[in-house]
Design a protein around this motif. Structure first.
Motif, PDB file in Angstrom:
ATOM      1  N   GLY A 164       0.793  -1.216   0.000  1.00 49.92           N
ATOM      2  CA  GLY A 164       0.000   0.000   0.000  1.00 49.92           C
ATOM      3  C   GLY A 164       0.825   1.266   0.000  1.00 49.92           C
ATOM      4  N   ALA A 165       0.380   2.232   0.818  1.00 54.74           N
ATOM      5  CA  ALA A 165       1.024   3.547   0.867  1.00 54.74           C
ATOM      6  C   ALA A 165       2.466   3.439   1.345  1.00 54.74           C
ATOM      7  CB  ALA A 165       0.223   4.479   1.782  1.00 54.74           C
ATOM      8  N   ASN A 166       2.724   2.492   2.231  1.00 54.86           N
ATOM      9  CA  ASN A 166       4.087   2.319   2.740  1.00 54.86           C
ATOM     10  C   ASN A 166       5.033   1.907   1.615  1.00 54.86           C
ATOM     11  OD1 ASN A 166       6.180   2.161   4.607  1.00 54.86           O
ATOM     12  ND2 ASN A 166       5.770   0.017   5.050  1.00 54.86           N
ATOM     13  N   ARG A 167       4.571   1.010   0.748  1.00 55.44           N
ATOM     14  CA  ARG A 167       5.403   0.584  -0.378  1.00 55.44           C
ATOM     15  C   ARG A 167       5.631   1.732  -1.357  1.00 55.44           C
ATOM     16  NH1 ARG A 167       7.229  -3.939  -2.724  1.00 55.44           N
ATOM     17  NH2 ARG A 167       7.510  -3.924  -4.989  1.00 55.44           N
ATOM     18  N   ILE A 168       4.588   2.508  -1.618  1.00 60.03           N
ATOM     19  CA  ILE A 168       4.732   3.657  -2.517  1.00 60.03           C
ATOM     20  C   ILE A 168       5.766   4.633  -1.982  1.00 60.03           C
ATOM     21  CG2 ILE A 168       3.532   5.669  -3.464  1.00 60.03           C
ATOM     22  CD1 ILE A 168       0.980   3.963  -3.544  1.00 60.03           C
ATOM     23  N   ASP A 169       5.721   4.871  -0.673  1.00 61.26           N
ATOM     24  CA  ASP A 169       6.674   5.791  -0.041  1.00 61.26           C
ATOM     25  C   ASP A 169       8.104   5.279  -0.185  1.00 61.26           C
ATOM     26  OD1 ASP A 169       7.440   8.030   1.840  1.00 61.26           O
ATOM     27  OD2 ASP A 169       8.002   6.313   3.077  1.00 61.26           O
ATOM     28  N   ILE A 170       8.303   3.981   0.061  1.00 64.25           N
ATOM     29  CA  ILE A 170       9.653   3.418  -0.027  1.00 64.25           C
ATOM     30  C   ILE A 170      10.157   3.435  -1.461  1.00 64.25           C
ATOM     31  CG2 ILE A 170      11.034   1.337   0.326  1.00 64.25           C
ATOM     32  CD1 ILE A 170       9.283   0.670   2.707  1.00 64.25           C
ATOM     33  N   VAL A 171       9.272   3.142  -2.421  1.00 64.58           N
ATOM     34  CA  VAL A 171       9.665   3.197  -3.835  1.00 64.58           C
ATOM     35  C   VAL A 171      10.134   4.600  -4.211  1.00 64.58           C
ATOM     36  CG1 VAL A 171       8.797   3.088  -6.202  1.00 64.58           C
ATOM     37  CG2 VAL A 171       8.217   1.268  -4.586  1.00 64.58           C
ATOM     38  N   GLN A 172       9.427   5.633  -3.759  1.00 56.69           N
ATOM     39  CA  GLN A 172       9.828   7.004  -4.064  1.00 56.69           C
ATOM     40  C   GLN A 172      11.158   7.345  -3.405  1.00 56.69           C
ATOM     41  OE1 GLN A 172       8.360   9.284  -6.225  1.00 56.69           O
ATOM     42  NE2 GLN A 172      10.342  10.255  -5.826  1.00 56.69           N
ATOM     43  N   ARG A 173      11.321   6.909  -2.159  1.00 60.18           N
ATOM     44  CA  ARG A 173      12.594   7.158  -1.466  1.00 60.18           C
ATOM     45  C   ARG A 173      13.743   6.439  -2.156  1.00 60.18           C
ATOM     46  NH1 ARG A 173      11.145   5.472   4.473  1.00 60.18           N
ATOM     47  NH2 ARG A 173      13.417   5.684   4.732  1.00 60.18           N
ATOM     48  N   LEU A 174      13.459   5.240  -2.679  1.00 58.80           N
ATOM     49  CA  LEU A 174      14.491   4.498  -3.399  1.00 58.80           C
ATOM     50  C   LEU A 174      14.887   5.230  -4.676  1.00 58.80           C
ATOM     51  CD1 LEU A 174      16.274   2.051  -3.919  1.00 58.80           C
ATOM     52  CD2 LEU A 174      14.276   0.860  -4.834  1.00 58.80           C
ATOM     53  N   ARG A 175      13.912   5.746  -5.401  1.00 58.50           N
ATOM     54  CA  ARG A 175      14.218   6.495  -6.626  1.00 58.50           C
ATOM     55  C   ARG A 175      15.065   7.725  -6.316  1.00 58.50           C
ATOM     56  NH1 ARG A 175       8.158   6.254  -9.386  1.00 58.50           N
ATOM     57  NH2 ARG A 175       8.290   4.080 -10.146  1.00 58.50           N
ATOM     58  N   ASP A 176      14.707   8.418  -5.238  1.00 61.80           N
ATOM     59  CA  ASP A 176      15.483   9.602  -4.847  1.00 61.80           C
ATOM     60  C   ASP A 176      16.909   9.210  -4.463  1.00 61.80           C
ATOM     61  OD1 ASP A 176      13.224  11.115  -5.255  1.00 61.80           O
ATOM     62  OD2 ASP A 176      12.662  11.207  -3.129  1.00 61.80           O
ATOM     63  N   ALA A 177      17.039   8.096  -3.732  1.00 61.54           N
ATOM     64  CA  ALA A 177      18.360   7.642  -3.300  1.00 61.54           C
ATOM     65  C   ALA A 177      19.205   7.210  -4.496  1.00 61.54           C
ATOM     66  CB  ALA A 177      18.223   6.495  -2.302  1.00 61.54           C
ATOM     67  N   GLU A 178      18.583   6.533  -5.456  1.00 64.41           N
ATOM     68  CA  GLU A 178      19.309   6.113  -6.660  1.00 64.41           C
ATOM     69  C   GLU A 178      19.769   7.324  -7.466  1.00 64.41           C
ATOM     70  OE1 GLU A 178      17.224   1.790  -7.656  1.00 64.41           O
ATOM     71  OE2 GLU A 178      16.318   3.640  -8.412  1.00 64.41           O
ATOM     72  N   PHE A 179      18.914   8.351  -7.541  1.00 63.67           N
ATOM     73  CA  PHE A 179      19.297   9.577  -8.260  1.00 63.67           C
ATOM     74  C   PHE A 179      20.472  10.262  -7.554  1.00 63.67           C
ATOM     75  CE2 PHE A 179      18.955  14.175  -8.866  1.00 63.67           C
ATOM     76  CZ  PHE A 179      19.035  14.252 -10.252  1.00 63.67           C
ATOM     77  N   GLU A 180      20.414  10.313  -6.217  1.00 60.06           N
ATOM     78  CA  GLU A 180      21.503  10.936  -5.458  1.00 60.06           C
ATOM     79  C   GLU A 180      22.811  10.179  -5.666  1.00 60.06           C
ATOM     80  OE1 GLU A 180      22.693  12.062  -0.827  1.00 60.06           O
ATOM     81  OE2 GLU A 180      20.898  10.888  -1.269  1.00 60.06           O
ATOM     82  N   ALA A 181      22.749   8.846  -5.624  1.00 62.59           N
ATOM     83  CA  ALA A 181      23.958   8.031  -5.803  1.00 62.59           C
ATOM     84  C   ALA A 181      24.536   8.224  -7.199  1.00 62.59           C
ATOM     85  CB  ALA A 181      23.642   6.561  -5.550  1.00 62.59           C
ATOM     86  N   LYS A 182      23.663   8.269  -8.208  1.00 55.74           N
ATOM     87  CA  LYS A 182      24.128   8.465  -9.581  1.00 55.74           C
ATOM     88  C   LYS A 182      24.766   9.844  -9.755  1.00 55.74           C
ATOM     89  CE  LYS A 182      22.520   8.421 -14.381  1.00 55.74           C
ATOM     90  NZ  LYS A 182      21.354   8.251 -15.271  1.00 55.74           N
TER      91      LYS A 182
END
Length: 206
Positions: A164-182
């Protein structure tokens, strides 16, 4: 000249807490080894990767805590035998009852965790230990964050995959983290290219 991943801070430490055998007074209390008004004798085992690493005999005497408690640690450690006495103190808890602390054998300060190295247990500061993340570069920390979020999405052990909403939140945080790492990785490449005099600068295109 340093390469990729160089530039981590070099502290005057002899290791990381994650790599050391430890005594955690909070865990010992949950296991029933810390019992006010009693003297408890028990055996503590450490394991690494499911394999036995070491074990010691603990004698925790809190029969007269007003005068101070003691814990005696004896047994075979990876680098030899140990026989060490450690003082235990208590302070009133804001939630009622008492909180128990070890007194570091070196500094005399209260602490909840003692780490083993150099033939003794002592506090992190006394043993000159650091946390692994303290010695990482910005890029290493960003990659560590990405890996942690990916593990959360996949679930592990008794931890279920988020929904649910928790998974959506983690997916967005993962995308942000991947962008920061790149971004950090590309910045590092550009800096290396500038120092080497290369005319070809890395871009975000693959």
């Amino acid at each position: 000249m340093g390469g990729m991943g160089s530039g981590a801070r070099r502290a005057m430490n002899i290791g990381n807490v994650e790599d050391m055998l430890a005594l955690d007074i909070r865990a010992l209390r949950r296991l029933g080894v810390i019992q006010p008004g009693e003297c408890i004798i028990d055996t503590l085992h450490w394991s690494i990767g499911g394999l036995s690493a070491s074990s010691v005999r603990l004698r925790v005497d809190l029969s007269n805590i007003e005068r101070g408690g003691t814990m005696t640690v004896s047994g075979n450690m990876p680098d030899g035998t140990i026989s060490q006495n450690i003082a235990i103190d208590r302070v009133p808890s804001s939630l009622g009852g008492w909180r128990y602390y070890f007194l570091c054998p070196v500094t005399g300060r209260r602490c909840e965790v003692l780490y083993y190295t150099g033939g003794r247990f002592a506090s992190r500061d006394a043993q000159r230990l650091s946390y692994a993340v303290q010695n990482m570069t910005d890029l290493s920390r960003a990659r560590r964050k990405v890996a942690k979020l990916r593990r959360r999405l996949q679930g592990s052990g008794n931890i279920a995959r988020p929904r649910g909403a928790n998974r959506i939140d983690i997916v967005q945080r993962l995308r942000d983290a991947e962008f920061e790492a790149k971004t950090l990785y590309l910045d590092r490449l550009r800096n290396l290219a500038e120092r080497s005099g290369s005319r070809r600068m890395p871009s975000e295109r693959r």
